[in-house]
Enzyme design. Structure first.
Site, PDB file in Angstrom:
ATOM      1  N   VAL A 255      -6.447   3.897  -5.535  1.00  0.00           N
ATOM      2  CA  VAL A 255      -5.042   4.527  -5.012  1.00  0.00           C
ATOM      3  C   VAL A 255      -5.486   5.919  -4.481  1.00  0.00           C
ATOM      4  O   VAL A 255      -4.984   6.218  -3.640  1.00  0.00           O
ATOM      5  CB  VAL A 255      -3.704   4.408  -5.744  1.00  0.00           C
ATOM      6  N   ASP A 256      -6.099   6.791  -5.421  1.00  0.00           N
ATOM      7  CA  ASP A 256      -6.572   7.812  -5.067  1.00  0.00           C
ATOM      8  C   ASP A 256      -7.361   7.856  -3.742  1.00  0.00           C
ATOM      9  O   ASP A 256      -7.233   8.807  -2.926  1.00  0.00           O
ATOM     10  CB  ASP A 256      -7.310   8.716  -6.224  1.00  0.00           C
TER      11      ASP A 256
ATOM     12  N   SER B 277      -3.111   4.377 -14.387  1.00  0.00           N
ATOM     13  CA  SER B 277      -3.872   3.952 -15.205  1.00  0.00           C
ATOM     14  C   SER B 277      -4.490   2.406 -15.330  1.00  0.00           C
ATOM     15  O   SER B 277      -5.184   2.045 -16.000  1.00  0.00           O
ATOM     16  CB  SER B 277      -3.584   4.376 -16.655  1.00  0.00           C
TER      17      SER B 277
ATOM     18  N   ASP C 169       0.942  -1.428   0.078  1.00  0.00           N
ATOM     19  CA  ASP C 169      -0.135  -0.115   0.207  1.00  0.00           C
ATOM     20  C   ASP C 169       0.930   1.250   0.138  1.00  0.00           C
ATOM     21  O   ASP C 169       1.668   1.407   0.971  1.00  0.00           O
ATOM     22  CB  ASP C 169      -0.879  -0.199   1.304  1.00  0.00           C
ATOM     23  N   ILE C 170       0.791   2.066  -1.116  1.00  0.00           N
ATOM     24  CA  ILE C 170       1.729   3.457  -1.213  1.00  0.00           C
ATOM     25  C   ILE C 170       1.546   4.266   0.056  1.00  0.00           C
ATOM     26  O   ILE C 170       2.457   4.994   0.232  1.00  0.00           O
ATOM     27  CB  ILE C 170       1.478   3.776  -2.481  1.00  0.00           C
TER      28      ILE C 170
ATOM     29  N   GLY D  30      -5.972   0.548 -13.091  1.00  0.00           N
ATOM     30  CA  GLY D  30      -7.061  -0.019 -12.445  1.00  0.00           C
ATOM     31  C   GLY D  30      -8.310   0.645 -12.990  1.00  0.00           C
ATOM     32  O   GLY D  30      -8.598   0.141 -14.187  1.00  0.00           O
TER      33      GLY D  30
ATOM     34  N   TYR E 116      -8.865   3.200 -14.796  1.00  0.00           N
ATOM     35  CA  TYR E 116      -8.748   3.584 -16.036  1.00  0.00           C
ATOM     36  C   TYR E 116      -8.436   2.676 -17.289  1.00  0.00           C
ATOM     37  O   TYR E 116      -8.401   2.911 -18.529  1.00  0.00           O
ATOM     38  CB  TYR E 116      -7.606   4.625 -16.195  1.00  0.00           C
TER      39      TYR E 116
ATOM     40  N   ASN F  68      -7.555  11.927 -10.885  1.00  0.00           N
ATOM     41  CA  ASN F  68      -8.285  12.378 -12.042  1.00  0.00           C
ATOM     42  C   ASN F  68      -8.308  13.958 -12.224  1.00  0.00           C
ATOM     43  O   ASN F  68      -7.836  14.564 -11.551  1.00  0.00           O
ATOM     44  CB  ASN F  68      -9.869  11.945 -11.893  1.00  0.00           C
TER      45      ASN F  68
HETATM   46  N1  AR6 Z   1      -1.542   1.538  -3.018  1.00  0.00           N
HETATM   47  C1  AR6 Z   1      -0.824   1.386  -4.019  1.00  0.00           C
HETATM   48  N2  AR6 Z   1      -1.490   0.908  -5.270  1.00  0.00           N
HETATM   49  C2  AR6 Z   1      -2.760   1.031  -5.162  1.00  0.00           C
HETATM   50  C3  AR6 Z   1      -3.493   1.289  -3.993  1.00  0.00           C
HETATM   51  C4  AR6 Z   1      -2.647   1.626  -2.783  1.00  0.00           C
HETATM   52  N3  AR6 Z   1      -3.283   1.743  -1.629  1.00  0.00           N
HETATM   53  N4  AR6 Z   1      -4.872   1.089  -4.230  1.00  0.00           N
HETATM   54  C5  AR6 Z   1      -5.088   0.568  -5.585  1.00  0.00           C
HETATM   55  N5  AR6 Z   1      -3.613   0.548  -6.065  1.00  0.00           N
HETATM   56  P1  AR6 Z   1      -6.537   2.830  -9.869  1.00  0.00           P
HETATM   57  P2  AR6 Z   1      -6.441   4.531 -12.337  1.00  0.00           P
HETATM   58  C6  AR6 Z   1      -3.298   0.239  -7.557  1.00  0.00           C
HETATM   59  O1  AR6 Z   1      -7.849   2.710 -10.048  1.00  0.00           O
HETATM   60  O2  AR6 Z   1      -6.580   3.366 -13.084  1.00  0.00           O
HETATM   61  C7  AR6 Z   1      -9.817   6.885  -9.214  1.00  0.00           C
HETATM   62  O3  AR6 Z   1     -10.805   7.167  -9.034  1.00  0.00           O
HETATM   63  C8  AR6 Z   1      -4.364  -0.441  -8.197  1.00  0.00           C
HETATM   64  O4  AR6 Z   1      -4.259  -2.123  -7.956  1.00  0.00           O
HETATM   65  O5  AR6 Z   1      -6.159   3.525  -8.630  1.00  0.00           O
HETATM   66  O6  AR6 Z   1      -5.137   5.493 -12.633  1.00  0.00           O
HETATM   67  C9  AR6 Z   1      -8.930   8.504  -9.543  1.00  0.00           C
HETATM   68  O7  AR6 Z   1      -9.828   9.488  -8.926  1.00  0.00           O
HETATM   69  C10 AR6 Z   1      -4.032  -0.272  -9.813  1.00  0.00           C
HETATM   70  O8  AR6 Z   1      -2.873  -1.123 -10.046  1.00  0.00           O
HETATM   71  O9  AR6 Z   1      -6.137   4.407 -10.875  1.00  0.00           O
HETATM   72  C11 AR6 Z   1      -9.361   8.327 -11.000  1.00  0.00           C
HETATM   73  O10 AR6 Z   1     -10.814   8.606 -11.335  1.00  0.00           O
HETATM   74  C12 AR6 Z   1      -3.250   1.121  -9.634  1.00  0.00           C
HETATM   75  O11 AR6 Z   1      -3.410   1.599  -8.326  1.00  0.00           O
HETATM   76  C13 AR6 Z   1      -9.355   6.943 -11.506  1.00  0.00           C
HETATM   77  O12 AR6 Z   1      -9.479   6.202 -10.212  1.00  0.00           O
HETATM   78  C14 AR6 Z   1      -4.182   2.219 -10.351  1.00  0.00           C
HETATM   79  O13 AR6 Z   1      -5.645   1.935 -10.112  1.00  0.00           O
HETATM   80  C15 AR6 Z   1      -7.761   6.638 -11.786  1.00  0.00           C
HETATM   81  O14 AR6 Z   1      -7.751   5.310 -12.345  1.00  0.00           O
END
Ligand code: AR6
Length: 168
Positions: free
Chosen positions: A31-32, A115, A8-9, A117, A119, A22
């Protein structure tokens, strides 16, 4: 130098953690959501003041309750099948974050798998692009930054392990 870890970052003690945000910097899932939950409300206030970030670009806030010093909010592309410049935009996320970290004198930076997850960017292609971009950047900057990939989901971690430990 670069490292790969699974986890977890929001728990990482580094100068910079990168957020996959976003365009409106309005928070969300993935992650956001985790970063905003862990950082506390002040992070949302800071994001509201900034208000917008273009895809591929980076804005900076403090990290508030997080152990990191700064959060770099970048916006990855939404995957549209590959014909909308998504690869270039994703590459820009990494290059702009690395460049800014260097300009700010930061020594360490942790990236999530931007991107890949919500996206929907294909994970293998995103991993190859991220690793190649970072290696190329470090080669040209004398390895001055400690760069870490933080993989959260099993598939990304397996892909990164395969690429990092077999090819590089
Ligand atoms: N620590 C590290 N990585 C994580 C964590 C964490 N705690 N939680 C999830 N990930 P995503 P995107 C990973 O969906 O695709 C948001 O709603 C996850 O497994 O977080 O860029 C924003 O507001 C995946 O590999 O980001 C935007 O609307 C990676 O983080 C949208 O999601 C990215 O997944 C951005 O989508």
């Amino acid at each position: 130098m670069r490292k790969l870890i699974k986890g977890d970052i929001t728990k990482i003690h580094v100068d910079v953690i990168v957020n996959a945000a976003n365009n409106m910097l309005s928070g969300g899932g993935g992650v956001d959501g985790a970063i905003h939950n862990a950082a506390g409300n002040e992070l949302m206030e800071a994001c509201k003041k900034i208000g917008f970030c273009k895809t591929g670009e980076v804005v900076v806030t403090d990290a508030y309750q997080l152990p990191a010093k700064y959060v770099f909010h970048t916006v990855g592309p939404v995957w549209e099948g590959g014909s909308e410049n998504e690869k270039e935009q994703l590459k820009n996320c990494y290059i702009n974050a690395l460049t800014l970290a260097m300009e700010m004198g930061c020594k360490s930076i942790s990236f999530p798998n931007i991107s890949t997850g919500i996206y929907g960017f294909p994970k293998l292609a995103a991993a190859e692009l991220a690793i190649d971009t970072i290696l190329e950047f470090l080669k040209n900057h004398d390895d001055a930054l400690d760069v870490q990939f933080v993989c959260f989901d099993d598939l990304n971690y397996a892909i990164y392990q395969e690429i990092c430990y077999s090819k590089h």
